[in-house]
Design a protein around this motif. Structure first.
Motif, PDB file in Angstrom:
ATOM      1  N   THR A  20      53.056  39.036 -24.938  1.00  0.00           N
ATOM      2  CA  THR A  20      51.990  38.802 -25.903  1.00  0.00           C
ATOM      3  C   THR A  20      52.141  37.376 -26.431  1.00  0.00           C
ATOM      4  N   MET A  21      51.005  36.761 -26.720  1.00  0.00           N
ATOM      5  CA  MET A  21      51.012  35.382 -27.197  1.00  0.00           C
ATOM      6  C   MET A  21      50.912  35.382 -28.721  1.00  0.00           C
ATOM      7  N   THR A  22      51.712  34.531 -29.358  1.00  0.00           N
ATOM      8  CA  THR A  22      51.641  34.351 -30.809  1.00  0.00           C
ATOM      9  C   THR A  22      51.316  32.886 -31.076  1.00  0.00           C
ATOM     10  N   GLU A  23      51.124  32.575 -32.350  1.00  0.00           N
ATOM     11  CA  GLU A  23      50.861  31.176 -32.716  1.00  0.00           C
ATOM     12  C   GLU A  23      52.028  30.279 -32.331  1.00  0.00           C
ATOM     13  N   LYS A  24      53.240  30.854 -32.312  1.00  0.00           N
ATOM     14  CA  LYS A  24      54.432  30.060 -32.011  1.00  0.00           C
ATOM     15  C   LYS A  24      54.821  30.093 -30.540  1.00  0.00           C
ATOM     16  N   GLY A  25      54.114  30.882 -29.736  1.00  0.00           N
ATOM     17  CA  GLY A  25      54.415  30.934 -28.314  1.00  0.00           C
ATOM     18  C   GLY A  25      54.501  32.355 -27.784  1.00  0.00           C
ATOM     19  N   LEU A  26      55.000  32.476 -26.575  1.00  0.00           N
ATOM     20  CA  LEU A  26      55.045  33.749 -25.873  1.00  0.00           C
ATOM     21  C   LEU A  26      56.216  34.617 -26.360  1.00  0.00           C
ATOM     22  N   ASN A  44      62.541  38.410 -25.894  1.00  0.00           N
ATOM     23  CA  ASN A  44      62.512  36.945 -25.897  1.00  0.00           C
ATOM     24  C   ASN A  44      61.445  36.473 -26.876  1.00  0.00           C
ATOM     25  N   VAL A  45      61.862  35.641 -27.819  1.00  0.00           N
ATOM     26  CA  VAL A  45      60.916  35.084 -28.793  1.00  0.00           C
ATOM     27  C   VAL A  45      61.055  33.572 -28.815  1.00  0.00           C
ATOM     28  N   PRO A  46      59.983  32.881 -29.222  1.00  0.00           N
ATOM     29  CA  PRO A  46      60.073  31.414 -29.314  1.00  0.00           C
ATOM     30  C   PRO A  46      61.102  31.001 -30.378  1.00  0.00           C
ATOM     31  N   ASP A  47      61.601  29.779 -30.281  1.00  0.00           N
ATOM     32  CA  ASP A  47      62.506  29.242 -31.301  1.00  0.00           C
ATOM     33  C   ASP A  47      61.851  29.341 -32.675  1.00  0.00           C
ATOM     34  N   LEU A  48      62.642  29.672 -33.657  1.00  0.00           N
ATOM     35  CA  LEU A  48      62.209  29.767 -35.054  1.00  0.00           C
ATOM     36  C   LEU A  48      61.217  30.903 -35.309  1.00  0.00           C
ATOM     37  N   PHE A  49      61.074  31.820 -34.373  1.00  0.00           N
ATOM     38  CA  PHE A  49      60.190  32.971 -34.575  1.00  0.00           C
ATOM     39  C   PHE A  49      60.998  34.053 -35.272  1.00  0.00           C
TER      40      PHE A  49
END
Length: 100
Positions: A20-26, A44-49
């Motif tokens: 799923t895509m978020t404002e901070k990335g995949l 797996n989350v983007p950095d700082l998510f």
């Protein structure tokens, strides 16, 4: 009360992950299958998510997919074990013999 957030999830069967895509990335949840069980192996989350509520809602959507496909869910990650402890309604998705 907040309305339930609908999260668009893509089941990328080639990469064996929900995406799923978020404002901070995949954001992805990797999985593997064995018989009628889905093993949730990696988040797996983007950095700082750090949106825990988003992760919880994402996992709820994945539980809905498991229910729809009549799969048992094996939580491998501690974060997903915590999700099951906080959401006992999903405990029927655990295979026999799995204790949290």
């Amino acid at each position: 009360m907040d309305a339930a957030v609908i999260i668009e999830i893509k089941d990328n069967t080639f990469a064996r992950q929900f995406e799923t895509m978020t404002e901070k990335g995949l954001v992805t949840v990797e999985y593997s299958f064995q018989e009628k069980k889905i093993f949730l192996t990696k988040l797996n989350v983007p950095d700082l998510f750090d949106d825990e509520e988003f992760i919880s809602n994402l996992l709820k959507e994945i539980m809905a997919i498991a229910i729809e496909r009549k799969l048992k869910v094996v939580p491998i990650l501690p974060k997903i074990v915590v999700f099951f402890k906080k959401n006992p309604v999903y405990k029927e998705l655990l295979p026999p013999g799995i204790r949290l």
